[in-house]
Every structure is written in C-alpha cells, then in structure tokens.
Write a protein that holds these residues in place. Structure first.
Motif, mmCIF file in Angstrom:
data_model
loop_
_atom_site.group_PDB
_atom_site.id
_atom_site.type_symbol
_atom_site.label_atom_id
_atom_site.label_comp_id
_atom_site.label_asym_id
_atom_site.label_seq_id
_atom_site.Cartn_x
_atom_site.Cartn_y
_atom_site.Cartn_z
ATOM 1 N N ALA A 196 0.751 -1.263 -0.049
ATOM 2 C CA ALA A 196 0.059 0.039 0.036
ATOM 3 C C ALA A 196 1.011 1.319 0.074
ATOM 4 O O ALA A 196 0.472 2.069 -0.530
ATOM 5 C CB ALA A 196 -1.012 -0.043 1.106
ATOM 6 N N ASP A 197 1.905 1.071 0.805
ATOM 7 C CA ASP A 197 2.888 2.364 0.697
ATOM 8 C C ASP A 197 3.432 2.646 -0.682
ATOM 9 O O ASP A 197 3.596 3.526 -1.192
ATOM 10 C CB ASP A 197 4.168 2.155 1.864
ATOM 11 C CG ASP A 197 3.522 2.179 3.234
ATOM 12 O OD1 ASP A 197 2.556 2.995 3.459
ATOM 13 O OD2 ASP A 197 4.218 1.610 4.127
ATOM 14 N N ALA A 198 3.746 1.693 -1.270
ATOM 15 C CA ALA A 198 4.504 1.493 -2.559
ATOM 16 C C ALA A 198 3.594 2.105 -3.485
ATOM 17 O O ALA A 198 3.813 2.967 -4.416
ATOM 18 C CB ALA A 198 4.932 0.460 -3.073
ATOM 19 N N ILE A 199 2.220 1.698 -3.497
ATOM 20 C CA ILE A 199 1.136 2.010 -4.685
ATOM 21 C C ILE A 199 0.948 3.680 -4.164
ATOM 22 O O ILE A 199 0.644 4.487 -5.106
ATOM 23 C CB ILE A 199 0.028 1.246 -4.320
ATOM 24 C CG1 ILE A 199 0.081 -0.074 -4.831
ATOM 25 C CG2 ILE A 199 -1.109 2.046 -5.107
ATOM 26 C CD1 ILE A 199 -0.943 -0.927 -4.653
ATOM 27 N N VAL B 111 -5.071 -7.459 -10.065
ATOM 28 C CA VAL B 111 -5.229 -8.364 -11.520
ATOM 29 C C VAL B 111 -3.970 -9.489 -11.426
ATOM 30 O O VAL B 111 -3.903 -10.747 -11.593
ATOM 31 C CB VAL B 111 -5.565 -7.719 -12.679
ATOM 32 C CG1 VAL B 111 -5.380 -8.632 -13.799
ATOM 33 C CG2 VAL B 111 -6.873 -7.064 -12.532
ATOM 34 N N LEU B 112 -2.963 -8.869 -11.371
ATOM 35 C CA LEU B 112 -1.566 -9.500 -11.165
ATOM 36 C C LEU B 112 -1.286 -10.472 -10.303
ATOM 37 O O LEU B 112 -0.951 -11.751 -10.329
ATOM 38 C CB LEU B 112 -0.336 -8.588 -11.434
ATOM 39 C CG LEU B 112 0.990 -9.015 -11.609
ATOM 40 C CD1 LEU B 112 1.313 -10.078 -12.682
ATOM 41 C CD2 LEU B 112 2.211 -8.227 -11.444
ATOM 42 N N GLY B 113 -1.748 -9.969 -9.007
ATOM 43 C CA GLY B 113 -1.453 -11.148 -7.832
ATOM 44 C C GLY B 113 -2.808 -11.872 -7.447
ATOM 45 O O GLY B 113 -2.941 -12.725 -6.597
ATOM 46 N N GLY B 114 -3.764 -11.681 -8.334
ATOM 47 C CA GLY B 114 -4.810 -12.796 -8.072
ATOM 48 C C GLY B 114 -5.686 -12.568 -6.903
ATOM 49 O O GLY B 114 -6.171 -13.302 -6.223
ATOM 50 N N GLY B 115 -5.587 -11.282 -6.508
ATOM 51 C CA GLY B 115 -6.423 -10.811 -5.418
ATOM 52 C C GLY B 115 -5.620 -10.670 -4.064
ATOM 53 O O GLY B 115 -6.256 -10.182 -2.888
ATOM 54 N N THR B 116 -4.331 -10.998 -4.008
ATOM 55 C CA THR B 116 -3.466 -10.631 -3.157
ATOM 56 C C THR B 116 -2.178 -9.841 -3.609
ATOM 57 O O THR B 116 -1.553 -10.259 -4.658
ATOM 58 C CB THR B 116 -2.822 -12.150 -2.549
ATOM 59 O OG1 THR B 116 -4.042 -12.720 -2.059
ATOM 60 C CG2 THR B 116 -1.881 -11.827 -1.502
ATOM 61 N N ILE B 117 -1.962 -8.932 -2.803
ATOM 62 C CA ILE B 117 -1.018 -7.942 -3.199
ATOM 63 C C ILE B 117 0.310 -7.811 -2.321
ATOM 64 O O ILE B 117 -0.005 -7.498 -0.988
ATOM 65 C CB ILE B 117 -1.566 -6.436 -3.636
ATOM 66 C CG1 ILE B 117 -2.648 -6.402 -4.606
ATOM 67 C CG2 ILE B 117 -0.483 -5.505 -4.072
ATOM 68 C CD1 ILE B 117 -3.270 -5.092 -4.917
ATOM 69 N N THR B 118 1.340 -7.826 -2.763
ATOM 70 C CA THR B 118 2.661 -7.830 -1.533
ATOM 71 C C THR B 118 3.437 -6.619 -2.451
ATOM 72 O O THR B 118 3.426 -6.333 -3.424
ATOM 73 C CB THR B 118 3.058 -9.115 -1.372
ATOM 74 O OG1 THR B 118 3.726 -9.542 -2.657
ATOM 75 C CG2 THR B 118 2.176 -10.050 -1.016
ATOM 76 N N GLY B 119 4.488 -6.431 -1.838
ATOM 77 C CA GLY B 119 5.525 -5.471 -2.307
ATOM 78 C C GLY B 119 6.116 -6.246 -3.321
ATOM 79 O O GLY B 119 6.230 -5.409 -4.456
ATOM 80 N N ALA B 120 6.304 -7.303 -3.502
ATOM 81 C CA ALA B 120 6.837 -8.264 -4.644
ATOM 82 C C ALA B 120 6.031 -7.884 -6.133
ATOM 83 O O ALA B 120 6.253 -7.659 -7.064
ATOM 84 C CB ALA B 120 7.193 -9.561 -4.271
ATOM 85 N N THR B 121 4.419 -7.843 -5.683
ATOM 86 C CA THR B 121 3.712 -7.829 -6.787
ATOM 87 C C THR B 121 3.835 -6.533 -7.333
ATOM 88 O O THR B 121 3.864 -6.312 -8.613
ATOM 89 C CB THR B 121 2.037 -7.990 -6.287
ATOM 90 O OG1 THR B 121 2.158 -9.203 -5.645
ATOM 91 C CG2 THR B 121 1.388 -8.101 -7.494
#
Length: 585
Positions: free
Chosen positions: A204-207, A227-237
C-alpha cells in the motif's frame, strides 16, 4: 472485481465527506451553501486525480437536491441519482480540449439563459478549461460578468497560469492539493477491503508513493496489481508490475553521487532504462529528491518544510549529511540544465548521464568549478601544493589526511571495488593498522568468522551495491546492540568499495568525530556487519574531499539533545540518572 466498472469510477466521491485530502475546499463550499452565499462561477485548480470534477458534481447535487439547496445532499433522490449517473439535463460537462472553439462558446452563451429542464439550477462544468481559445474566453466574458439567474459555472484546470486574468478575477478560486501519502495509503486499504483484496502495508505504501498525490492513479494501480496478484498484493507484486519504487532508486543514486561512484550512477540509469522508465520523468524526480535533501540540510530543525513520512524524513536527514549545501546546489543546477536540454534533444539518456557524471566527478565539468577542481587535483598529485591544513585543535584531534595511494588494478575486479577519485584515506585505525612486530595487517581468524545469517545475501555474491541497499538493516542491528553512538556516526557514511576482504567507508568532509568513533569501535562494527551479511571484513575509513567551490563547514559535533547526552553517559560511563526533587529557597 465485482463488476466491469473501473475502481476509480466505482469509488468516485459522491458526497462532501467522501472527498479526501481537500478539506479546505469542502469546508468553504459547505459554509457558502449553508449561508446562502454561493458564487456563480468557480475555478478549481490542481494536479490530476485530486477531485476537481468530482467536487464539481457534488456542488451540482448541493444546489439541485430535492432537500436543497443543502450542504448534505441525500444521494438517493431523482436529482442526485441523475447527476451521479451523468444523465441530468441541467448538469452539463464540457471537455474544453475538444470543444474549445469560439462557436462552442457562443452556443454555451446562448443556451445558458434558458430555464432549467428538470432541476433547480443549471451547472456547467468545463474540464481542462485552459484549452479554450482566446476568442472563446472573450465570448464567455460577458456571461461570466453578468450571469443569468439559476446558472453556475465550474472551470476545472491543471494549468491555472494559462487562464486569462479577466476570467480568473470573476471566479472564486480553489486550489486542490496533492493528496498526502498517508491519506492515499488509507484510501488504498479501504478500497481493497471493500473489494475483498488482500494487501500488506508495504505494498500500500509503494502504491501510494507511485500515485504521486493522485487518488485516481492510486485506485488504478490497486486494480492493476490486484489482477496480477490474483487478489493478493505484496511488495513483490507491485515491484513486478511497476518496477522498484522510484524513491529507492533516488536514494541509491544520491549515495553514488555523494562518494563520486560514477559506475554506480551508470548502473542506476541502465536499470531504469531496462525497466522502461521515462528518463525525462526520472530527471524531474531526481530534482525533487535533491531538493528535499537541500531543504533538510539547510533547515534540519524545520521538518514541516517538506511533506514526507517520518521514516522517509529520517532517511533524507541521514543522506543529507553526506553532502554540503554547496554540493547539493551544484547537483541541482546540473539537473535543471539537463531537464531544460531534454526538451529539444533526441538523446535524453546521454543528457542525463552527462549531467550525473559532472555531478559525480567535478573534474568532468568544463565550467569554472570543474576546471578549478581538476587543477587542484593535478597539483596535489604532482606535489605542487598541499590541501589546506586544519586548525591547531583539529590537527591535534585528527592527523591531516593526504591523497589515497593508488592501488594496482585487480585482474578480477569486484563490482564497486575501485575507490572513487574524490576520496582520501583517513588515518589508520586499529582495524587496518599493522602489528607492532611486522607490517602485515591483522587478519580475522577463520574460527572467529560466524556463519552467514539465514536472511543475509550469499557472502560470495556480496558487493558494494548490496551493502548500500542493506545499510539501514546494519544501522538497525547496531541499535539492537545498544551501539547508539556508533549507529549515529554511520548514518551519513556510504559504503565506497568492497573487494571481498576490505570494506571502505566513505565519510563526508569534516566528519572527524565520526571517523574517530568508527575507528575506535571497529570490532563492534564488524560484529554487527557479520550478523547482517555473514562476513567480517577489514575496515578502511576514507574521507571525501569537499568541492573547491563549497566551503567546508565543521558541523560534525552538534550540541547533543538531552536524551542523546543521557544515552551517551549511560553507554560510555555506565552512569544512571537519578531524579532529584527541587527544593525551594
């Protein structure tokens, strides 16, 4: 996603309390409606994605709601629903970029005096109003000066300086600000929760940082990464979709410039090119970063001079200590010139690299400052002149430093193993001093070398770039070991080179106290370094030369705060602080 509507449209603000980051605008409009003193024309200025058009629609609801005029539109009546769906006959949105001619303005002038078709008032919203032609502005001038009853105009623009003064003077102007990073983080987390998206705080900070103050951009990035993370977002995503956060690249670039590491500068630019970044945009970001460093360096006691989170402000303060004010001013001048040249050049990469090279290696600058630096370097190497001697008190504390001896090139160089030309070797420390009986430096025994930590990079692949990126972890480790003074001394230090055996630490000019402290506590430093990286290298301290046009200011030992003084007493003397009750006379 729950439906096919984009997130930035689905979560567009529909009421005054839903507008984020523009409390000053909302408060003024709500007060004007309640007091019945609403103007007939408004000018909404500000960056993209900050809520200008959404606020204009909310204003239309305020004056047309069946309960109104009201500062709190219901959002459920026919009027509010029609405005929300964009089908209200009396709320007209006009794109001035495609309808900015004089004929369009004349048609608007003729339609405006007619009675409303379904609402209480007619509201005209002109997006990108600066795109109207001069003739169109002239045609609208009379109706702005003497508007018919029941008609209001909202002009939204991202470039208010292009608006004619005759139009601006007849409008109430509201300046929309870039939304703070903290507010965008809260918005991203709120939308993610509503949509059933799992997102961690670093992502969230990166976004929020990449959105650059735009709520619309933040919601778009959230949707892309989801969309890229399939509903799960991490810093790597986030990094996989958008590349490494530009803020980290800025800190890495400034570290390389601070120690004259031209190779490190070119590596940063090469990585940005491979990731597909716009170098013109990157130059603007670099200007902003070095400007922040200059502000922090010039006004360290005024954290409010720039908008930054406490964590980023701390990183800026630590990095600003690696420069003098004169050096930062010179870097900014070079970047401003490069940004100007990029408007006409067909090779923006070459323009940027040349500016960064001149900032990193002053001898490469053909201007007067670069020429003077080059002459001084040649004279010093030839023995014609010596660097200016320190004061008597300083000479007693730290022996004068001389040019660093030239080292033969290694047949198998390690990345970052070359000492930048702007560094001179500091006095020998216990970590590098030879034993009394011979001239061989003390080598750590194999038994004393600990195994790499599970999270540490492979010792064989460890290079100066990896050390710089993990420098904050090393400082945190020193804090955990209660080495507060050593931690503070290393905040403005940059890893200059590492050849697998010896680590060179580059100190800013005038940091004699920090050099002494690190040399006296080199074993503690090596132990913490081994905890993070798994190796115990020899330590070599080098002092960076000041630019010839930047006066050296000895600010290495500022007056400590009360808390710092107490911490120093506890650590150095084992003292304890006792509370003493004051006794009256």
């Amino acid at each position: 996603m729950a439906d096919d509507v984009a997130l930035y449209r689905k979560y567009r603000p529909q009421s005054p309390e839903e507008v984020v980051g523009q409390e000053h605008v909302v408060r003024a409009l709500v007060g004007a409606v309640r007091e019945g003193r609403l103007s007939h024309a408004f000018l909404f200025c500000g960056p993209r994605g900050t809520g200008k058009t959404s606020t204009a629609r909310i204003l239309a609801k305020m004056v047309n709601c069946e309960k109104g005029p009201t500062a709190e539109p219901c959002g459920v009546c026919d009027q509010c629903v029609a405005i929300r769906e964009g089908i209200h006959l009396d709320v007209v949105e006009i794109d001035a970029a495609s309808h900015g001619g004089v004929e369009d303005a004349r048609e608007l002038r003729e339609r405006a005096p007619t009675a409303p078709a379904m609402g209480r008032e007619k509201v005209y919203i002109l997006d990108e109003a600066q795109r109207l032609s001069r003739e169109a502005f002239d045609a609208l001038l009379k109706i702005f000066e003497e508007p018919p009853p029941g008609v209001r105009f909202v002009l939204a623009t991202t470039e208010p300086h292009k608006m004619p003064a005759t139009i601006v003077s007849r409008c109430q102007r509201f300046d929309f600000r870039r939304i703070s990073t903290e507010t965008l983080v809260a918005l991203v987390e709120h939308v993610a929760e509503r949509e059933g998206i799992t997102i961690d705080r670093p992502a969230a900070d990166a976004i929020a940082r990449m959105a650059e103050g735009s709520a619309r951009e933040a919601e778009k990035l959230l949707e892309q990464t989801s969309v890229l993370g399939g509903g799960t977002i991490t810093g790597a995503t986030v990094e996989a979709l958008l590349g490494a956060p530009q803020g980290d690249a800025m800190f890495e670039l400034a570290d390389a410039v601070s120690i004259g590491d031209a190779r490190g500068v070119f590596e940063v630019v090469e990585r940005l090119v491979q990731e597909g970044n716009d170098l013109r945009h990157f130059t603007g970001q670099a200007l902003g970063h070095f400007r922040d460093l200059l502000l922090v360096r010039s006004a360290p006691e005024e954290p409010a001079v720039l908008e930054a989170s406490p964590e980023r402000h701390g990183r800026l303060a630590a990095q600003a200590g690696k420069f003098t004010v004169g050096e930062l001013s010179r870097v900014l001048s070079l970047l401003v010139a490069a940004q100007t040249d990029m408007r006409w050049t067909t090779s923006p990469r070459l323009t940027l690299e040349l500016a960064l090279l001149r900032a990193t290696v002053p001898e490469a600058d053909p201007n007067a400052a670069g020429l003077a630096s080059r002459i001084e370097r040649l004279e010093r190497l030839a023995g014609v002149s010596q660097p200016s001697q320190p004061s008597t008190a300083e000479a007693e504390a730290v022996p004068a430093v001389g040019p660093a001896p030239l080292r033969p090139a290694s047949p198998h160089p390690t990345p970052g193993s070359a000492t930048p030309a702007r560094l001179t070797e500091a006095p020998a420390s216990a970590a590098t001093a030879p034993e009394e009986g011979g001239g061989v430096p003390v080598e750590p025994s194999p038994e004393s070398t600990p195994a790499p930590a599970p999270h540490a990079p492979d010792a064989g692949a460890l290079d100066v770039t990896a050390i710089r990126r993990s420098w904050a972890q090393l400082l945190d480790r020193l804090g955990e070991r209660r080495q507060m003074i050593l931690q503070a001394s290393l905040e403005s230090v940059t890893a200059a080179a590492y050849d697998g055996e010896t680590l060179e630490l580059a100190f800013p000019p005038g940091k004699k106290f920090a050099v002494q402290k690190v040399q006296s506590k080199h074993e503690e430093f090596r132990e913490a370094f081994a905890d993070v990286f798994g190796v115990r290298p020899r330590i070599r301290c080098v002092a960076r030369e000041p630019l010839v046009d930047a006066p050296l200011i000895e600010d290495d030992e500022p007056s400590p705060s009360h808390e710092d003084a107490v911490a120093r007493l506890k650590q150095e003397l084992g003292a304890e602080v006792e509370e003493v009750e004051e006794v009256g006379p």
